[in-house]
Design an enzyme around this catalytic site. Structure first.
Site, short mmCIF file in Angstrom:
data_model
loop_
_atom_site.label_atom_id
_atom_site.label_comp_id
_atom_site.label_asym_id
_atom_site.label_seq_id
_atom_site.Cartn_x
_atom_site.Cartn_y
_atom_site.Cartn_z
CE LYS A 1 -3.59 -2.48 2.51
NZ LYS A 1 -4.39 -2.76 1.31
CG HIS B 1 11.97 -8.61 -3.80
ND1 HIS B 1 12.93 -9.40 -3.18
CD2 HIS B 1 11.06 -8.31 -2.84
CE1 HIS B 1 12.59 -9.57 -1.92
NE2 HIS B 1 11.47 -8.91 -1.67
CG ASP C 1 12.44 -6.10 3.29
OD1 ASP C 1 11.95 -7.23 3.34
OD2 ASP C 1 11.84 -5.12 2.80
CG HIS D 1 10.63 -10.51 2.13
ND1 HIS D 1 9.81 -9.52 2.63
CD2 HIS D 1 9.87 -11.64 2.10
CE1 HIS D 1 8.62 -10.03 2.90
NE2 HIS D 1 8.63 -11.30 2.59
CG ASP E 1 9.30 -6.63 5.28
OD1 ASP E 1 10.42 -6.27 5.72
OD2 ASP E 1 9.13 -7.02 4.11
NE ARG F 1 -2.40 -8.02 4.65
CZ ARG F 1 -3.11 -7.35 3.77
NH1 ARG F 1 -3.04 -6.03 3.73
NH2 ARG F 1 -3.90 -7.98 2.92
#
Length: 448
Positions: A32, A144, A179, A181, A267, A273
């Site tokens: 978002k 990414h 992050d 990830h 994140d 989330r």
């Protein structure tokens, strides 16, 4: 090079485009862009903008993007819209965009990539010129994206483009990624060079993108210059620090970068989330604070983060850390005040959950990474020729000028009038359509 307290206050530049928060990936999509606007309003309401140079960034041109990305991929992103999808089905599959992927085609997609990428490039140019010590772009950090492929909500890799810009002036650039990830797109881009070191701390094992094993250390000239800390669920502040600080100390000693790019994906915070770590704002921001102590020109970027009220909290707090400014825990009133219910506090309390990273596993990761770094034969030396011109200084003819707007630093009260009546209404460029072309209103994510 060792960590040292800063003798004088660092000069911080902040890059923001008011439209960037108006784009919408679609209903139920976790990414978002609205979170960028929320963070901006916290930065405004806390008064942090008064301590920074605030700039309205330029939209990146196709020419600037092609420094890394393939021209056919850029052309595709510039042309595809929710209304003409059917004519691009083969290319959508080729470029990993559209239905059945996590990178949808939405209204204004290409403009969105131009805005977040231009802000990262502007920050890199400011650092190259010595006009600031720290440059911030919370809309960037989309780590990414590949040369010819979208991935993990990312379309254009602004980080790679900014590092390429920094390499025009600096012999070596360090990329740090906190992050949850793995920073796969950035690592892949610089996997075979010793001029960029990548350091990523991430969840590894049955988790997107699946890369970032501790033995993935680089190739050819870049062997040893990819540094991966694979972790598992439940990482706490203390556990994170036990990896981050000693490895950072050794990196700075061995690699001696001329510039740093720090991706601050939120994140990795507690309660995300999509994430599975358990960091508080203070634990996350400790990485920012510690990186700052090395006094190396630093580009600070956003990244992931899917509980958007916490993303805004995080990036506003990290802005204050970069400014050496204490913030009260009470969130000041702003246009998105209700998002911070029920406590309306800045800081987060980590969840009561087990840290699956054992002391032995953390020690093993730390020792392996320090061993990898010790084995490097010192900082690579680079013969720096004449520095190529940055994108603002290239003299262009009138036709080229129409094609690409040069950066114009606009400080006429940017941010002061932001957030007025109707400010969060998406413009035509940010609207979202379904297959029937029906306009959707932005849904506030007040809970969850």
């Amino acid at each position: 090079m060792t960590a040292a307290s800063t003798g004088s206050k660092q000069r911080v530049s902040y890059f923001y485009q008011p439209d960037v928060g108006h784009f919408y990936y679609g209903p139920s999509h976790p990414m978002k862009p609205h979170r960028i606007k929320m963070a901006h309003h916290l930065i405004l309401s806390y008064g942090l903008y008064r301590q920074m140079e605030v700039y309205r960034s330029h939209p990146a041109s196709p020419n600037e993007m092609s420094a890394f990305h393939s021209e056919d991929y850029i052309n595709f992103l510039a042309k595809v819209t929710p209304d003409n999808l059917r004519g691009y089905s083969n290319q959508m599959q080729k470029f990993n965009v559209g239905e059945y992927t996590d990178c949808p085609v939405f209204d204004g997609l290409y403009e969105f990539t131009q805005l977040y990428t231009g802000a990262s490039l502007d920050g890199a140019v400011k650092l190259n010129r010595g006009d600031c010590d720290v440059a911030i772009n919370w809309s960037g950090g989309l780590h990414h994206a590949k040369k010819s492929e979208a991935s993990g909500f990312c379309y254009i890799n602004d980080i790679v483009l900014a590092i390429l810009e920094l390499l025009k002036v600096h012999a070596r650039v360090l990329y740090i990624d906190i992050d949850v990830h793995h920073g796969d797109g950035v690592e892949e881009a610089f996997y075979c060079t010793d001029r960029v070191m990548t350091f990523s701390l991430h969840k590894y094992g049955d988790f997107f993108p699946g890369t970032g094993h501790i033995k993935d250390t680089g190739a050819k000239e870049g062997t040893g210059f990819s540094v991966n800390a694979p972790l598992t669920s439940g990482m706490t502040d203390g556990a994170y620090e036990r990896i981050f600080k000693p490895v950072m100390d050794k990196i700075m000693e061995v690699f001696q970068p001329g510039a740093i790019v720090l991706q601050c994906g939120a994140d990795s915070l507690t309660g995300d989330r999509l994430g599975c770590f358990n960091l508080s704002l203070k634990g996350h921001a400790e990485c920012v604070r510690y990186t700052k102590t090395f006094n190396v020109p630093t580009l600070v970027l956003g990244g992931g983060g899917y509980t958007i009220r916490n993303v805004a909290r995080c990036w506003a707090y990290e802005t204050s850390v970069l400014l050496d400014t204490e913030l009260p825990d009470e969130i000041p009133y702003n246009d998105y005040f209700e998002y911070y219910a029920p406590d309306f506090k800045l800081h987060l309390t980590p969840e009561q959950r087990e840290n699956m990273n054992t002391e032995a596993s953390l020690d093993s990761v730390r020792v392996d990474l320090l061993t990898q770094l010790i084995s490097l034969k010192g900082a690579p030396s680079v013969q720096m020729g004449e520095v190529p011109p940055d994108f603002e200084m290239i003299k262009e003819d009138a036709n080229a000028e129409k094609e690409r707007k040069s950066t114009k630093e606009n400080r006429d009260g940017e941010g002061m009038n932001d957030g007025g009546a109707g400010d969060d209404k998406r413009s035509g460029r940010g609207r979202t359509k379904d297959g029937k072309g029906e306009r959707r209103d932005h849904e506030a994510e007040l809970a969850g």
